[in-house]
Design a protein around this motif. Structure first.
Motif: not given
Length: 252
Positions: A180-188, A223-234
């Protein structure tokens, strides 16, 4: 006079009284307030102290018993469990704030594993192309004072974030928080699938448990805006080291 249950944040106010009460009692147990293991307050004492019903007290004590902090025996009351007898810690992970708190309260040691395709089961679950290559991190998570890991986690970062992957600190904040900080992506929002599994030999070896030991497997999609998937954790959590709790509000 009845004790006032602490309400330090807006989120805490919305929690049921039994969870607030359990949190205060948990802090006291871990702090060593009850040095005599046999002298834990009775239900009547707790009802008066907190100004709550017997049902609320029992629900709070049930939570502590699930964590392995206390033992309740009909006719003998409630006793504190010695540290050597306690099982997995309980974590309430029903909000992003609580997931962040979980990351702060525990310690991770992630290792960059390079670029890879997603495991077939995960790719099918999240609907990602099987040939797509993601940035892979893998590591163990532990809690203070206990060397045994409470989780083995594989984190996969979407290829769109190639420009910031090298800046991720494996032992820093939760990976999604760093993104979120590095790429300025907002998790929704976050989705998660939870199921009980018998782990593979490789996972068992890394967690230091016998093969086919029951574990809780949690698959999260950030997920971010418009259901953009940016990370998966298992993540795989050994059954005797981790208890998952969730608070669900009824629709009104």
């Amino acid at each position: 006079m009845a004790a006032k249950i602490k309400r330090s944040t807006r989120s805490a106010v919305r929690k049921p009284k039994y969870q607030q009460m359990a949190a205060e009692l948990r802090e006291g147990i871990l702090r060593g307030d009850y040095r005599d293991l046999d002298q834990f307050p009775t239900e009547n004492v707790l009802c008066k102290r907190y100004g709550v019903s017997r049902y609320t007290v029992r629900e709070a004590l049930r939570s502590l018993q699930l964590e392995g902090l206390i033992e309740r025996t009909r006719g003998s009351g409630t006793t504190i469990q010695p540290a050597t007898a306690r099982s997995g810690s309980l974590y309430e992970l029903s909000s992003v704030r609580e997931i962040l708190q979980y990351a702060r309260d525990t310690k991770s040691a992630f290792t960059p594993m390079g670029i890879t395709t997603l495991p077939k089961e995960i790719a099918a679950n999240v609907g990602a192309p099987s040939e797509e290559r993601w940035f892979h991190f893998r590591g163990l998570r532990t809690r203070p004072g206990q060397p045994e890991p409470i989780a083995l986690t594989d984190a996969y970062i979407h290829p769109d974030f190639q420009s910031v992957v090298d800046k991720i600190k494996p032992n820093g904040l939760a990976i999604f928080a760093q993104l979120e900080k590095l790429a300025r992506v907002k998790m929704t929002h976050v989705t998660q699938n939870i199921k009980a599994v018998a782990v593979s030999n490789q996972v068992a070896a890394e967690l230091g448990i016998p093969r086919k030991t029951p574990c809780l497997h949690i698959l999260r999609c950030y997920m971010g805006a418009n259901d953009r998937l940016f990370e998966i954790s298992s993540s795989y959590h050994p059954a005797d080291r981790f208890v998952y709790s969730m608070h669900i509000d009824l629709d009104k």
